[in-house]
Each structure stands twice: as structure tokens, then as C-alpha cells.
Design a protein around this motif. Structure first.
Motif, mmCIF file in Angstrom:
data_model
loop_
_atom_site.group_PDB
_atom_site.id
_atom_site.type_symbol
_atom_site.label_atom_id
_atom_site.label_comp_id
_atom_site.label_asym_id
_atom_site.label_seq_id
_atom_site.Cartn_x
_atom_site.Cartn_y
_atom_site.Cartn_z
ATOM 1 N N MET A 81 0.823 -1.212 0.000
ATOM 2 C CA MET A 81 0.000 0.000 0.000
ATOM 3 C C MET A 81 0.853 1.255 0.000
ATOM 4 O O MET A 81 2.047 1.221 0.325
ATOM 5 N N ASP A 82 0.239 2.364 -0.372
ATOM 6 C CA ASP A 82 0.885 3.673 -0.372
ATOM 7 C C ASP A 82 1.118 4.080 1.077
ATOM 8 O O ASP A 82 0.179 4.466 1.781
ATOM 9 N N VAL A 83 2.350 3.983 1.539
ATOM 10 C CA VAL A 83 2.638 4.191 2.957
ATOM 11 C C VAL A 83 2.426 5.633 3.399
ATOM 12 O O VAL A 83 2.006 5.875 4.531
ATOM 13 N N ASP A 84 2.688 6.589 2.523
ATOM 14 C CA ASP A 84 2.497 7.989 2.904
ATOM 15 C C ASP A 84 1.018 8.299 3.120
ATOM 16 O O ASP A 84 0.643 8.928 4.112
ATOM 17 N N ALA A 85 0.170 7.853 2.194
ATOM 18 C CA ALA A 85 -1.273 8.073 2.347
ATOM 19 C C ALA A 85 -1.805 7.336 3.572
ATOM 20 O O ALA A 85 -2.581 7.891 4.355
ATOM 21 N N ALA A 86 -1.378 6.100 3.763
ATOM 22 C CA ALA A 86 -1.833 5.328 4.927
ATOM 23 C C ALA A 86 -1.404 6.008 6.217
ATOM 24 O O ALA A 86 -2.187 6.087 7.174
ATOM 25 N N GLY A 87 -0.195 6.508 6.254
ATOM 26 C CA GLY A 87 0.296 7.204 7.443
ATOM 27 C C GLY A 87 -0.508 8.452 7.749
ATOM 28 O O GLY A 87 -0.895 8.684 8.900
ATOM 29 N N ARG A 88 -0.787 9.248 6.714
ATOM 30 C CA ARG A 88 -1.564 10.485 6.905
ATOM 31 C C ARG A 88 -2.984 10.178 7.388
ATOM 32 O O ARG A 88 -3.465 10.766 8.347
ATOM 33 N N PHE A 89 -3.661 9.257 6.688
ATOM 34 C CA PHE A 89 -5.047 8.952 7.037
ATOM 35 C C PHE A 89 -5.161 8.313 8.412
ATOM 36 O O PHE A 89 -6.033 8.678 9.203
ATOM 37 N N ALA A 90 -4.314 7.340 8.686
ATOM 38 C CA ALA A 90 -4.397 6.642 9.972
ATOM 39 C C ALA A 90 -4.114 7.583 11.136
ATOM 40 O O ALA A 90 -4.785 7.521 12.166
ATOM 41 N N THR A 91 -3.143 8.456 10.969
ATOM 42 C CA THR A 91 -2.809 9.416 12.022
ATOM 43 C C THR A 91 -3.969 10.365 12.267
ATOM 44 O O THR A 91 -4.332 10.650 13.422
ATOM 45 N N ALA A 92 -4.583 10.851 11.191
ATOM 46 C CA ALA A 92 -5.725 11.761 11.322
ATOM 47 C C ALA A 92 -6.917 11.049 11.964
ATOM 48 O O ALA A 92 -7.593 11.613 12.829
ATOM 49 N N LEU A 93 -7.172 9.803 11.559
ATOM 50 C CA LEU A 93 -8.297 9.050 12.125
ATOM 51 C C LEU A 93 -8.088 8.746 13.606
ATOM 52 O O LEU A 93 -9.021 8.838 14.398
ATOM 53 N N ALA A 94 -6.882 8.369 13.970
ATOM 54 C CA ALA A 94 -6.599 7.992 15.354
ATOM 55 C C ALA A 94 -6.676 9.191 16.284
ATOM 56 O O ALA A 94 -7.102 9.062 17.435
ATOM 57 N N GLY A 95 -6.272 10.337 15.794
ATOM 58 C CA GLY A 95 -6.261 11.530 16.642
ATOM 59 C C GLY A 95 -5.126 11.479 17.649
ATOM 60 O O GLY A 95 -4.352 10.515 17.708
ATOM 61 N N ALA A 96 -5.067 12.496 18.478
ATOM 62 C CA ALA A 96 -3.960 12.619 19.437
ATOM 63 C C ALA A 96 -3.962 11.524 20.488
ATOM 64 O O ALA A 96 -2.906 11.096 20.958
ATOM 65 N N ASP A 97 -5.144 11.047 20.873
ATOM 66 C CA ASP A 97 -5.229 10.049 21.939
ATOM 67 C C ASP A 97 -5.462 8.642 21.418
ATOM 68 O O ASP A 97 -5.657 7.713 22.199
ATOM 69 N N GLY A 98 -5.445 8.459 20.101
ATOM 70 C CA GLY A 98 -5.753 7.160 19.518
ATOM 71 C C GLY A 98 -4.555 6.250 19.395
ATOM 72 O O GLY A 98 -3.429 6.613 19.739
ATOM 73 N N ARG A 99 -4.851 5.038 18.911
ATOM 74 C CA ARG A 99 -3.799 4.038 18.700
ATOM 75 C C ARG A 99 -3.838 3.584 17.254
ATOM 76 O O ARG A 99 -4.898 3.537 16.631
ATOM 77 N N VAL A 100 -2.676 3.207 16.754
ATOM 78 C CA VAL A 100 -2.562 2.645 15.410
ATOM 79 C C VAL A 100 -1.833 1.309 15.525
ATOM 80 O O VAL A 100 -0.785 1.224 16.150
ATOM 81 N N THR A 101 -2.422 0.283 14.924
ATOM 82 C CA THR A 101 -1.770 -1.027 14.856
ATOM 83 C C THR A 101 -1.594 -1.381 13.394
ATOM 84 O O THR A 101 -2.550 -1.333 12.621
ATOM 85 N N VAL A 102 -0.377 -1.718 13.024
ATOM 86 C CA VAL A 102 -0.088 -2.174 11.669
ATOM 87 C C VAL A 102 -0.094 -3.698 11.716
ATOM 88 O O VAL A 102 0.650 -4.304 12.481
ATOM 89 N N LEU A 103 -0.938 -4.294 10.888
ATOM 90 C CA LEU A 103 -1.156 -5.740 10.892
ATOM 91 C C LEU A 103 -0.790 -6.328 9.545
ATOM 92 O O LEU A 103 -1.148 -5.788 8.504
ATOM 93 N N THR A 104 -0.086 -7.434 9.570
ATOM 94 C CA THR A 104 0.149 -8.176 8.340
ATOM 95 C C THR A 104 -0.111 -9.656 8.612
ATOM 96 O O THR A 104 0.257 -10.172 9.660
ATOM 97 N N ILE A 105 -0.775 -10.282 7.669
ATOM 98 C CA ILE A 105 -1.053 -11.713 7.745
ATOM 99 C C ILE A 105 -0.132 -12.384 6.738
ATOM 100 O O ILE A 105 -0.181 -12.090 5.544
ATOM 101 N N VAL A 106 0.706 -13.268 7.222
ATOM 102 C CA VAL A 106 1.696 -13.936 6.382
ATOM 103 C C VAL A 106 1.208 -15.341 6.070
ATOM 104 O O VAL A 106 0.982 -16.140 6.978
ATOM 105 N N GLU A 107 1.018 -15.598 4.789
ATOM 106 C CA GLU A 107 0.605 -16.933 4.373
ATOM 107 C C GLU A 107 1.831 -17.849 4.404
ATOM 108 O O GLU A 107 2.832 -17.558 3.759
ATOM 109 N N VAL A 108 1.730 -18.904 5.177
ATOM 110 C CA VAL A 108 2.826 -19.857 5.287
ATOM 111 C C VAL A 108 2.328 -21.206 4.780
ATOM 112 O O VAL A 108 1.463 -21.825 5.387
ATOM 113 N N ASN A 109 2.861 -21.611 3.657
ATOM 114 C CA ASN A 109 2.553 -22.923 3.118
ATOM 115 C C ASN A 109 3.518 -23.892 3.789
ATOM 116 O O ASN A 109 4.708 -23.909 3.494
ATOM 117 N N ARG A 110 3.006 -24.670 4.679
ATOM 118 C CA ARG A 110 3.884 -25.545 5.461
ATOM 119 C C ARG A 110 4.605 -26.575 4.600
ATOM 120 O O ARG A 110 5.596 -27.142 5.039
#
Length: 173
Positions: free
Chosen positions: A11-40
Motif C-alpha cells: 500500500m501507499d505508505v504515505d497516504a496510509a500514514g496520513r489517514f491513519a494518524t488523522a483518524l486515530a487523533g492525538a489520543d488514539g492508537r494505530v496497529t499495523v497488521l500483516t497476515i503472512v501466508e505460510v505454506n507448510r
């Protein structure tokens, strides 16, 4: 507000950073999540990349505990699998999230990172946002999934099933 950004690293990291920061606000939290597909079934390849670890000595009857004979490759499920997958998850977490974390920090947000193993990225994202009680989830409009055009994108599945609002970031032109 708790904002979860689900990413496969494309994803576009700059846009994600701007939007997530604005949405979270000063007292909010941001969690970056990735799901890794592991073919055993790929564990042999991963062992070749990271170096094969031999299982610890087992005290017991070999036929009951599945101890391998010398020279034979370990089967999936051997005690080294968890360590190998953990190392792979760490590598993928870093590769997929480091640029986004840097963009979030530059935008003034403090973010946590979570990487999970999962066979179905959409299901993994949905489970994680429910567990985290996220207020909003941010996903990209284009991921790197192999069958996205055929089966529908992960972002579309998340948008349809999420228990919270979903912000879909379009790819930059």
C-alpha cells in the motif's frame, strides 16, 4: 480511536500514514497488521534459506515420537518448524511494515506492529480486528495476492465482512 492498518507491504505508505494518524487523533492508537501466508509444504525451502535446525534429542521410543534417522530430512511438524516459521514471520513483518511504521512516525503517530500466520489473509484480518476491537480498519485497494482477480481481493472481503468501518486506500496513479 483504534485504527488498524492491514497491509501486505504494497500500500501507499504515505497516504496510509496520513489517514491513519488523522483518524486515530492525538489520543488514539494505530496497529499495523500483516497476515503472512505460510505454506507448510515449503518448510524444506525455508530450511535451505535459513539453515536447517535439527530437532532436540528425544528421550523415548523413536517409532512413537517420530524421530528421524540420520540423513533423512525432517517432516513438517518437527520441533524446528515453529522456530523456522517464527523467523520467517519476523522477516516478513519487517519487510512489509517497516516503511509504513516510518511514515506513521513521520506523521506523528505511535504504532504497534503485529504479524500473524494465516492461510486466509482476509479471515486473519477479520479475526485480528475483532480481537483488537478496532474502530476502523485501513486496507489497500490492490494487494499482491495471486488469485485476486479470480476470487476477489482481500480488501473487498474485509470491507464486506468487517465489524467496523473500512477505509480503502486507492493506489496512487
Amino acid at each position: 480511536m483504534h485504527v488498524v492498518i492491514a497491509t501486505d507491504g504494497t500500500m501507499d505508505v504515505d497516504a496510509a500514514g496520513r489517514f491513519a494518524t488523522a483518524l486515530a487523533g492525538a489520543d488514539g492508537r494505530v496497529t499495523v497488521l500483516t497476515i503472512v501466508e505460510v505454506n507448510r509444504n515449503l518448510l524444506r525451502s525455508l530450511r535451505a534459506i535459513y539453515g536447517e535446525r535439527h530437532p532436540p534429542p528425544v528421550d523415548g521410543d523413536a517409532e512413537y515420537v517420530g524421530v528421524q534417522t540420520a540423513g533423512s530430512p525432517p517432516d513438517a511438524g518437527w520441533p524446528g518448524d515453529d522456530e523456522m516459521i517464527s523467523r520467517y514471520l519476523d522477516q516478513q513483518r519487517e519487510a512489509r511494515t517497516a516503511p509504513l511504521i516510518a511514515a506513521l512516525e513521520e506523521a506523528g503517530a505511535d504504532a504497534a506492529v503485529e504479524a500473524r500466520e494465516g492461510e486466509d489473509p482476509a479471515a486473519g484480518i477479520l479475526a485480528a480486528i475483532r480481537e483488537a476491537e478496532a474502530d476502523v480498519v485501513v486496507v489497500g485497494s490492490h494487494g499482491s495476492g495471486v488469485f485476486e482477480g479470480l476470487l476477489g481481493s482481500v480488501g473487498t472481503k474485509v470491507a464486506r465482512r468487517a465489524p467496523c468501518p473500512v477505509l480503502v486506500l486507492r493506489e496512487s496513479p
